[in-house]
Design a protein around this motif. Structure first.
Motif, PDB file in Angstrom:
ATOM      1  N   ASP A  86       0.821  -1.215   0.000  1.00  0.00           N
ATOM      2  CA  ASP A  86       0.000   0.000   0.000  1.00  0.00           C
ATOM      3  C   ASP A  86       0.854   1.262   0.000  1.00  0.00           C
ATOM      4  OD1 ASP A  86      -2.252  -1.554  -0.029  1.00  0.00           O
ATOM      5  OD2 ASP A  86      -2.589  -1.438   2.145  1.00  0.00           O
ATOM      6  N   VAL A  87       2.081   1.164   0.505  1.00  0.00           N
ATOM      7  CA  VAL A  87       3.064   2.236   0.343  1.00  0.00           C
ATOM      8  C   VAL A  87       4.291   1.607  -0.302  1.00  0.00           C
ATOM      9  CG1 VAL A  87       2.316   3.782   2.191  1.00  0.00           C
ATOM     10  CG2 VAL A  87       3.834   1.886   2.725  1.00  0.00           C
ATOM     11  N   ALA A  88       4.914   2.340  -1.224  1.00  0.00           N
ATOM     12  CA  ALA A  88       6.063   1.799  -1.951  1.00  0.00           C
ATOM     13  C   ALA A  88       7.121   2.877  -2.090  1.00  0.00           C
ATOM     14  CB  ALA A  88       5.636   1.285  -3.325  1.00  0.00           C
ATOM     15  N   GLY A  89       8.346   2.489  -1.848  1.00  0.00           N
ATOM     16  CA  GLY A  89       9.445   3.436  -1.977  1.00  0.00           C
ATOM     17  C   GLY A  89      10.640   2.989  -1.169  1.00  0.00           C
ATOM     18  N   THR A  90      11.661   3.833  -1.112  1.00  0.00           N
ATOM     19  CA  THR A  90      12.894   3.551  -0.377  1.00  0.00           C
ATOM     20  C   THR A  90      12.925   4.369   0.899  1.00  0.00           C
ATOM     21  OG1 THR A  90      14.076   3.092  -2.433  1.00  0.00           O
ATOM     22  CG2 THR A  90      15.406   3.569  -0.476  1.00  0.00           C
ATOM     23  N   MET A  91      13.162   3.718   2.032  1.00  0.00           N
ATOM     24  CA  MET A  91      13.159   4.389   3.321  1.00  0.00           C
ATOM     25  C   MET A  91      14.489   5.107   3.561  1.00  0.00           C
ATOM     26  SD  MET A  91      11.133   1.671   5.788  1.00  0.00           S
ATOM     27  CE  MET A  91      10.513   2.999   6.844  1.00  0.00           C
ATOM     28  N   THR A  92      14.469   6.053   4.500  1.00  0.00           N
ATOM     29  CA  THR A  92      15.655   6.825   4.887  1.00  0.00           C
ATOM     30  C   THR A  92      16.049   6.438   6.304  1.00  0.00           C
ATOM     31  OG1 THR A  92      15.013   8.690   3.493  1.00  0.00           O
ATOM     32  CG2 THR A  92      16.592   9.133   5.243  1.00  0.00           C
ATOM     33  N   PHE A  93      17.354   6.243   6.525  1.00  0.00           N
ATOM     34  CA  PHE A  93      17.811   5.852   7.864  1.00  0.00           C
ATOM     35  C   PHE A  93      18.186   7.077   8.676  1.00  0.00           C
ATOM     36  CE2 PHE A  93      21.101   4.080  10.837  1.00  0.00           C
ATOM     37  CZ  PHE A  93      20.195   3.358  11.607  1.00  0.00           C
ATOM     38  N   ASP A  94      17.598   7.189   9.866  1.00  0.00           N
ATOM     39  CA  ASP A  94      17.906   8.242  10.833  1.00  0.00           C
ATOM     40  C   ASP A  94      18.920   7.656  11.809  1.00  0.00           C
ATOM     41  OD1 ASP A  94      17.988  10.163  12.783  1.00  0.00           O
ATOM     42  OD2 ASP A  94      15.841  10.175  13.203  1.00  0.00           O
ATOM     43  N   ARG A  95      20.213   7.836  11.504  1.00  0.00           N
ATOM     44  CA  ARG A  95      21.260   7.142  12.249  1.00  0.00           C
ATOM     45  C   ARG A  95      21.289   7.481  13.738  1.00  0.00           C
ATOM     46  NH1 ARG A  95      25.584   7.963  14.586  1.00  0.00           N
ATOM     47  NH2 ARG A  95      25.565  10.151  13.994  1.00  0.00           N
ATOM     48  N   PRO A  96      21.274   8.769  14.143  1.00  0.00           N
ATOM     49  CA  PRO A  96      21.350   9.054  15.581  1.00  0.00           C
ATOM     50  C   PRO A  96      20.222   8.433  16.392  1.00  0.00           C
ATOM     51  CG  PRO A  96      21.763  11.036  14.290  1.00  0.00           C
ATOM     52  CD  PRO A  96      21.241  10.005  13.343  1.00  0.00           C
ATOM     53  N   ASN A  97      19.040   8.312  15.778  1.00  0.00           N
ATOM     54  CA  ASN A  97      17.886   7.783  16.505  1.00  0.00           C
ATOM     55  C   ASN A  97      17.576   6.326  16.176  1.00  0.00           C
ATOM     56  OD1 ASN A  97      17.138  10.310  17.846  1.00  0.00           O
ATOM     57  ND2 ASN A  97      16.640  11.030  15.789  1.00  0.00           N
ATOM     58  N   VAL A  98      18.372   5.722  15.316  1.00  0.00           N
ATOM     59  CA  VAL A  98      18.222   4.318  14.913  1.00  0.00           C
ATOM     60  C   VAL A  98      16.791   4.041  14.456  1.00  0.00           C
ATOM     61  CG1 VAL A  98      18.970   1.962  15.468  1.00  0.00           C
ATOM     62  CG2 VAL A  98      19.864   3.855  16.790  1.00  0.00           C
ATOM     63  N   LYS A  99      16.342   4.830  13.480  1.00  0.00           N
ATOM     64  CA  LYS A  99      14.999   4.677  12.921  1.00  0.00           C
ATOM     65  C   LYS A  99      15.065   4.735  11.398  1.00  0.00           C
ATOM     66  CE  LYS A  99      12.656   7.022  16.788  1.00  0.00           C
ATOM     67  NZ  LYS A  99      11.788   8.174  17.166  1.00  0.00           N
ATOM     68  N   TRP A 100      14.180   3.986  10.758  1.00  0.00           N
ATOM     69  CA  TRP A 100      13.955   4.103   9.321  1.00  0.00           C
ATOM     70  C   TRP A 100      12.644   4.848   9.114  1.00  0.00           C
ATOM     71  CZ3 TRP A 100      17.266   2.640   5.455  1.00  0.00           C
ATOM     72  CH2 TRP A 100      18.334   1.809   5.819  1.00  0.00           C
ATOM     73  N   THR A 101      12.626   5.813   8.191  1.00  0.00           N
ATOM     74  CA  THR A 101      11.425   6.610   7.968  1.00  0.00           C
ATOM     75  C   THR A 101      11.090   6.679   6.477  1.00  0.00           C
ATOM     76  OG1 THR A 101      12.617   8.709   7.756  1.00  0.00           O
ATOM     77  CG2 THR A 101      11.966   8.036   9.975  1.00  0.00           C
ATOM     78  N   TYR A 102       9.802   6.936   6.222  1.00  0.00           N
ATOM     79  CA  TYR A 102       9.353   7.138   4.839  1.00  0.00           C
ATOM     80  C   TYR A 102       8.157   8.081   4.869  1.00  0.00           C
ATOM     81  CZ  TYR A 102       7.674   6.277   0.110  1.00  0.00           C
ATOM     82  OH  TYR A 102       7.277   6.436  -1.194  1.00  0.00           O
ATOM     83  N   ALA A 103       8.285   9.220   4.182  1.00  0.00           N
ATOM     84  CA  ALA A 103       7.196  10.195   4.111  1.00  0.00           C
ATOM     85  C   ALA A 103       6.309   9.896   2.905  1.00  0.00           C
ATOM     86  CB  ALA A 103       7.774  11.607   4.012  1.00  0.00           C
ATOM     87  N   PHE A 104       4.996   9.958   3.120  1.00  0.00           N
ATOM     88  CA  PHE A 104       4.062   9.698   2.023  1.00  0.00           C
ATOM     89  C   PHE A 104       2.765  10.477   2.260  1.00  0.00           C
ATOM     90  CE2 PHE A 104       2.937   6.750   5.306  1.00  0.00           C
ATOM     91  CZ  PHE A 104       1.574   6.536   5.201  1.00  0.00           C
ATOM     92  N   SER A 105       1.963  10.551   1.237  1.00  0.00           N
ATOM     93  CA  SER A 105       0.677  11.228   1.340  1.00  0.00           C
ATOM     94  C   SER A 105      -0.423  10.179   1.392  1.00  0.00           C
ATOM     95  CB  SER A 105       0.465  12.161   0.147  1.00  0.00           C
ATOM     96  OG  SER A 105      -0.779  12.819   0.235  1.00  0.00           O
ATOM     97  N   ALA A 106      -1.202  10.179   2.471  1.00  0.00           N
ATOM     98  CA  ALA A 106      -2.277   9.203   2.665  1.00  0.00           C
ATOM     99  C   ALA A 106      -3.590   9.769   2.124  1.00  0.00           C
ATOM    100  CB  ALA A 106      -2.428   8.860   4.140  1.00  0.00           C
ATOM    101  N   ALA A 107      -4.273   8.970   1.330  1.00  0.00           N
ATOM    102  CA  ALA A 107      -5.559   9.413   0.770  1.00  0.00           C
ATOM    103  C   ALA A 107      -6.645   9.442   1.822  1.00  0.00           C
ATOM    104  CB  ALA A 107      -5.966   8.491  -0.379  1.00  0.00           C
ATOM    105  N   GLN A 108      -6.516   8.594   2.832  1.00  0.00           N
ATOM    106  CA  GLN A 108      -7.537   8.524   3.869  1.00  0.00           C
ATOM    107  C   GLN A 108      -6.961   7.855   5.107  1.00  0.00           C
ATOM    108  OE1 GLN A 108     -10.519   6.136   1.921  1.00  0.00           O
ATOM    109  NE2 GLN A 108      -9.466   4.209   2.349  1.00  0.00           N
ATOM    110  N   ALA A 109      -7.666   7.996   6.209  1.00  0.00           N
ATOM    111  CA  ALA A 109      -7.283   7.299   7.439  1.00  0.00           C
ATOM    112  C   ALA A 109      -7.656   5.829   7.326  1.00  0.00           C
ATOM    113  CB  ALA A 109      -7.965   7.935   8.631  1.00  0.00           C
ATOM    114  N   GLY A 110      -7.001   4.990   8.144  1.00  0.00           N
ATOM    115  CA  GLY A 110      -7.296   3.560   8.131  1.00  0.00           C
ATOM    116  C   GLY A 110      -6.027   2.741   8.034  1.00  0.00           C
TER     117      GLY A 110
END
Length: 572
Positions: free
Chosen positions: A261-285
């Motif tokens: 439902d979401v597709a793409g390449t994630m970004t690594f936030d090294r200091p916080n040890v997190k992977w993130t991906y920004a996207f636009s959601a058409a609706q909640a759920g």
């Protein structure tokens, strides 16, 4: 048996001496006498806070065979064993350690580990009993000292966590997790290139790289150990440190890909040890997706050479996540992951790997992707005249945590200079906050340029986290240290003279044998702080890895050329 033979020889020597005297002048050899044992404390309460402090010391007199003639010295052939137990008659579990001195000191961590091993209960006072057993041979009946009682309150030893220490063995707040408390510690770390560290277990045992063989990814808790290190790529690593196998591995994960439902390449936030991906959601759920990628595994079979070529050394390894309730699991087949989108619009998918006990995934409202760390800063106007500024002079990242950048420039700057964060971007620049040509603070898009010193060669150290700058003038010589040095030998500083080209130094070096750790370049004689390591023709400021090209060269005389401005070197 050897001890008994020595004992009989000593007896023969005594009787031989006695035979020279009158028959009635007999010398008697008595059995060993028990020594006296004393302790500095009668009550010790242990905690993590005093784990590195000396909390208890014991001292005792030496047990020895006694001779009736006071003119003769006592014979020392005894074996002294310090025994420790939680039972007064020493009928329970007993810790035994042969002692060669007349005292013993315990740190809080050592005493806590001892108490745990003999069955003391944590968080309550336990009577712990100490005594010395003296023997003239292992098969002889021992003579015991007095028993010393110390009330010891141990703290609970949590062997489920491995604490990551920095190169100075200070805690970093990063941990690995051993779910079964069995000595295998797992977890993700956000590491900079060549980051080096130690790991401490809950019982205080500190692990580092095997210092005897020097083989990367082999572990040792001996005093000879030195720090672990990651390969030459910064980013996300899955770490497996196994104290039983005395080996660890680092699985480098350069990227993660989302499909579904979401597709793409994630970004690594090294200091916080997190992977993130920004996207636009058409609706909640709810949305459903999969996460996978390809990593490279580094262990004792691959090693690391501490350079960019490390990227080609690791074993290609598929990586993926799956869902288990509200948490994520790592490895195996990629599984469907379902999370709730709170609202339509800009959202960020976050995979949080910072807690080794619990890896989580969620979607938050708004865009929260981390700002990428820039590899270079540009010094506009540092070596040019008025109206001829460019992006040719730059500083290189050497300390990602503090956003530290360093480099060398041949200064010719009558109008001062600016520090740009992006090539071609003249608008986003740092200028002078407060200070002078030698040191000061930076301010973003301030009014005045940073003042430049008189013309010449200078070393620049800039921190965008602290917003500081510092310059140091470089002389007509720099220095090489570590050539032909074996482990444990002192390094001497050998001068390398400047050439007619600004920032370039060159001279002859003689190689007689491979250096144990490679050689390094130092900007100032006797100053270990301004140091470059390197590999494959590139120099790296503050690198822990020496230049090891000489290990592949035949003995002989070579020309070493160092270009400080471009951070390169050649050996010809």
């Amino acid at each position: 048996m050897k001890t008994m033979k020595n004992f009989l020889l000593l007896l023969a020597a005594v009787f031989s001496f006695a035979s020279c005297e009158k028959d009635e002048d007999k010398i008697y050899l008595s059995s060993i006498q028990s020594g006296e044992l004393v302790a500095t404390e009668s009550t010790v309460v242990l905690s993590q806070e005093n784990s590195n402090d000396i909390v208890l010391s014991l001292a005792w007199t030496k047990d020895a065979l006694q001779i009736s003639d006071p003119a003769l010295s006592a014979i020392d052939v005894t074996i002294q064993t310090l025994q420790v137990s939680t039972t007064q008659d020493f009928s329970g579990v007993v810790s035994e350690n042969v002692e060669t001195s007349l005292s013993k000191a315990y740190t809080g961590a050592a005493l806590n580990a001892l108490a745990k091993n003999i069955g003391a209960n944590p968080d309550v006072a336990n009577n712990v009993y100490f005594r010395l057993a003296a023997q003239t041979g292992k098969n002889m009946i021992p003579v015991y000292s007095n028993v010393v009682t110390v009330a010891v309150t141990p703290y609970t030893i949590d062997m489920s966590l491995g604490y990551i220490l920095n190169a100075d063995k200070a805690e970093t707040g990063v941990t690995l997790y051993s779910a079964a408390s069995d000595g295998q510690y797992l977890g993700f770390m956000g590491a900079t290139a060549w980051y080096n560290f130690f790991m401490k277990e809950g019982d205080g045992t500190v692990w580092g790289n095997d210092g005897v063989t020097g083989t990367a990814f082999l572990m040792s808790s001996e005093e000879s150990s030195w720090n672990f290190w990651f390969p030459g790529m910064g980013g996300c690593y899955y770490v497996d440190a196994n104290t039983n196998k005395k080996a660890w591995s680092a699985l480098y994960i350069p990227s993660l890909t989302l499909t579904g439902d979401v597709a793409g390449t994630m970004t690594f936030d090294r200091p916080n040890v997190k992977w993130t991906y920004a996207f636009s959601a058409a609706q909640a759920g709810n949305i459903t997706f999969k996460v996978n990628g390809t990593g490279r595994l580094y262990d004792s079979s691959t090693g690391t050479d501490g350079s960019d070529s490390d990227a080609n050394l690791g074993i290609e390894t598929p990586v993926s996540f799956a869902q288990n309730g509200e948490n994520l699991i790592f490895g195996g087949e990629a599984g469907n992951i379902t999370v709730n989108v709170p609202a339509a619009g800009e959202c960020t998918l976050v995979i949080d790997l910072s807690n080794p006990k619990q890896w989580t995934v969620e979607v938050t409202s708004g865009s929260a992707e981390p700002e990428p760390v820039r590899e270079t800063l540009y010094m506009l106007g540092i070596s040019e005249g008025e109206g001829d500024w460019n992006f040719n002079n730059y500083l290189r990242l050497y300390d990602e945590d503090n956003l530290g950048y360093a480099g060398v420039a041949d200064v010719n700057s009558p109008w001062g200079y600016q520090i740009a964060i992006e090539e071609g971007n003249w608008g986003d620049v740092y200028k002078l906050g407060e200070g002078d040509a030698n040191a000061g603070t930076l301010a973003f898009n301030a009014e005045n340029n940073i003042p430049a010193p008189d013309g010449g060669l200078y070393f620049f150290d800039v921190s965008l986290k602290a917003l500081t700058y510092k310059l140091t003038a470089i002389g007509d010589e720099i220095y090489v240290a570590g050539l032909n040095k074996l482990e444990g030998e002192d390094w001497t500083f050998e001068p390398l003279p400047a050439t007619a080209t600004g920032g370039v130094y060159s001279g002859s070096i003689t190689i007689t044998q491979p250096s144990a750790w490679g050689f390094k370049i130092y900007l100032f004689n006797g100053d270990w702080n301004y140091v470059y390591g390197g590999s494959a023709g590139k120099l790296y400021y503050k690198s822990n890895n020496g230049i090891t090209d000489d290990a592949t060269l035949a003995p002989g005389t070579y020309t070493l050329t160092i270009d400080l401005i471009n951070a390169t070197y050649t050996i010809e």
